[in-house]
Design an enzyme around this catalytic site. Sequence first.
Site, PDB file in Angstrom:
ATOM      1  N   GLU A 261       7.718   3.859  10.960  1.00  0.00           N
ATOM      2  CA  GLU A 261       7.528   4.155  12.394  1.00  0.00           C
ATOM      3  C   GLU A 261       6.245   3.531  12.914  1.00  0.00           C
ATOM      4  O   GLU A 261       6.047   3.421  14.118  1.00  0.00           O
ATOM      5  CB  GLU A 261       7.479   5.676  12.616  1.00  0.00           C
TER       6      GLU A 261
ATOM      7  N   GLN B 133       9.325  -2.470  16.538  1.00  0.00           N
ATOM      8  CA  GLN B 133      10.187  -3.181  15.577  1.00  0.00           C
ATOM      9  C   GLN B 133      11.351  -2.298  15.148  1.00  0.00           C
ATOM     10  O   GLN B 133      12.507  -2.734  15.110  1.00  0.00           O
ATOM     11  CB  GLN B 133       9.340  -3.573  14.355  1.00  0.00           C
TER      12      GLN B 133
ATOM     13  N   HIS C 139       0.861  -1.184   0.000  1.00  0.00           N
ATOM     14  CA  HIS C 139       0.000   0.000   0.000  1.00  0.00           C
ATOM     15  C   HIS C 139       0.897   1.235   0.000  1.00  0.00           C
ATOM     16  O   HIS C 139       2.128   1.119  -0.028  1.00  0.00           O
ATOM     17  CB  HIS C 139      -0.946  -0.023   1.215  1.00  0.00           C
TER      18      HIS C 139
ATOM     19  N   ASP D  74       5.452   0.517  12.931  1.00  0.00           N
ATOM     20  CA  ASP D  74       5.890  -0.614  13.750  1.00  0.00           C
ATOM     21  C   ASP D  74       7.026  -0.107  14.642  1.00  0.00           C
ATOM     22  O   ASP D  74       8.197  -0.434  14.445  1.00  0.00           O
ATOM     23  CB  ASP D  74       6.332  -1.766  12.852  1.00  0.00           C
TER      24      ASP D  74
ATOM     25  N   HIS E 213       4.031   1.355   2.292  1.00  0.00           N
ATOM     26  CA  HIS E 213       5.225   0.672   1.773  1.00  0.00           C
ATOM     27  C   HIS E 213       5.868   1.506   0.671  1.00  0.00           C
ATOM     28  O   HIS E 213       7.099   1.648   0.620  1.00  0.00           O
ATOM     29  CB  HIS E 213       4.854  -0.677   1.157  1.00  0.00           C
TER      30      HIS E 213
HETATM   31  P1  AMP Z   1       4.966  -5.122   6.555  1.00  0.00           P
HETATM   32  O1  AMP Z   1       4.749  -5.488   5.124  1.00  0.00           O
HETATM   33  O2  AMP Z   1       3.700  -4.893   7.310  1.00  0.00           O
HETATM   34  O3  AMP Z   1       5.931  -6.037   7.253  1.00  0.00           O
HETATM   35  O4  AMP Z   1       5.675  -3.710   6.543  1.00  0.00           O
HETATM   36  C1  AMP Z   1       6.870  -3.491   5.850  1.00  0.00           C
HETATM   37  C2  AMP Z   1       7.406  -2.139   6.226  1.00  0.00           C
HETATM   38  O5  AMP Z   1       6.443  -1.141   5.895  1.00  0.00           O
HETATM   39  C3  AMP Z   1       7.681  -2.009   7.730  1.00  0.00           C
HETATM   40  O6  AMP Z   1       8.873  -1.262   7.921  1.00  0.00           O
HETATM   41  C4  AMP Z   1       6.458  -1.249   8.220  1.00  0.00           C
HETATM   42  O7  AMP Z   1       6.709  -0.485   9.380  1.00  0.00           O
HETATM   43  C5  AMP Z   1       6.203  -0.331   7.033  1.00  0.00           C
HETATM   44  N1  AMP Z   1       4.817   0.143   7.030  1.00  0.00           N
HETATM   45  C6  AMP Z   1       3.693  -0.610   7.159  1.00  0.00           C
HETATM   46  N2  AMP Z   1       2.603   0.190   7.161  1.00  0.00           N
HETATM   47  C7  AMP Z   1       3.044   1.464   7.067  1.00  0.00           C
HETATM   48  C8  AMP Z   1       2.404   2.740   7.037  1.00  0.00           C
HETATM   49  N3  AMP Z   1       1.080   2.874   7.121  1.00  0.00           N
HETATM   50  N4  AMP Z   1       3.185   3.843   6.922  1.00  0.00           N
HETATM   51  C9  AMP Z   1       4.546   3.736   6.851  1.00  0.00           C
HETATM   52  N5  AMP Z   1       5.200   2.558   6.868  1.00  0.00           N
HETATM   53  C10 AMP Z   1       4.465   1.437   6.976  1.00  0.00           C
END
Ligand code: AMP
Length: 297
Positions: free
Chosen positions: A159, A164, A41, A161, A44
Site C-alpha cells: 500500500e 501503483q 527490506h 505505493d 518486501h
Molecule cells: P519496489 O522494490 O520498491 O518496487 O517494491 C516492491 C513491492 O514492495 C511493491 O509492491 C511495494 O509497494 C512494496 N513495498 C515497498 N516498500 C514497502 C513497505 N515499506 N511496506 C510494504 N510494502 C512495501
Amino acid sequence: MCSLDEMVILETRQSVREHCKALRAKDGASIGFVPTMGFLHEGHLSLVREARRRCDHVIVSIFVNPTQFGANEDLDSYPRDAERDLRLLREEGVSGVFLPSVEEMYGSATRAKGDTYVEVPGLSSVLQGALRPGHFRGVSTVVTKLFNIVQPDVAVFGEKDYQQLAIIRQMVRDLDVPIEIIGHPTVREDDGLAMSSRNVRLAAEDRLEAVALNQALTQAEVQAGKGGATIEALRDGIVKIITDKAPRGVIESVELRDARTLQAVEGTTDRDVVALLAVRFGTVLLIDQRVIAVPAA
Ligand code: AMP
C-alpha cells in the site's frame, strides 16, 4: 529441472514458465507472486510472507525496470545487492526468484521501450503520474509481462505505493486478468519512516528529518478523527509539520484524495480519503501514504 523444494534462481522467461508449470502440476498447488526491484527490506519480506500465507508457493521477481524511470531519475544509482536478496528470500522459503536481464525482458536493451504497452490512462496521469510522465505506463506494462510469465493465482503489492496498487487493481479488473491482487500495509522503521530501498541513499541529516512524513500523516489522522476538519485544513496541517520538522526536504506534493477513486475532494467529506506525500531530500524522492477514515457523524 531443479528440485521443487529448494529455491531456484531463474534468469529466463522460459525457465520461470517451466518451474511454475511443475509447481502447479504437483497437486494443483497455488502460486503467489511478489514483484520487486530488489535491495529487499522488511517491507518486501512482509509481502512475501503474505503471499506464503495465501499460497503453496511463492515466486519473487527482482528487476529494476528501466521503462519506469524517467531520463533524470535514479536508474543507474538504484541500490542493488542480489546476493543478499537471494539469501533473505531463501530464508523465507521462497520457491523461485526471477532475476531477468533487461535483454531477457525486452528483447534488447535498446528496445526496452517496446511498441506495445498497457496503460491505465486516468489513474496514471494524476499525482505521481503527473510528476513522472510515463512512469506508470512502464509499471503496468512490466507487471503485465511478469503476470503473463509467472501466471500466479495471487499477487501481493504494498500500500506504500498506493497509486501503483490502485492502477494494478484497475488494470486487472478492466482486462479480466485472472489474478487476485492483495494490498499489504506499509512496514515502517522503528521511528516511523516507511521502509524503502532508497532510504540508504539519504544523507544522515535527511534521514533524521524524514520521520516528519509519518508524523504529519499521524497528525492528520488524529485531526480527522476529531471530526469536522476540512480537507484543506488537513492538507495545511501536513504541509506545516513537514515544513517545520523537515526544512531540508522539498515538498513535491501533498494531496488528499478519495481513497478509492483517487479523485480530488474538497471541504468535508463522508468518504475515506488517502493522504499521499512525495518529499525530495537531495536526489532521493520519498513517498508515503495513509488512508484516513472519516469518523461516523
Ligand atoms: P519496489 O522494490 O520498491 O518496487 O517494491 C516492491 C513491492 O514492495 C511493491 O509492491 C511495494 O509497494 C512494496 N513495498 C515497498 N516498500 C514497502 C513497505 N515499506 N511496506 C510494504 N510494502 C512495501
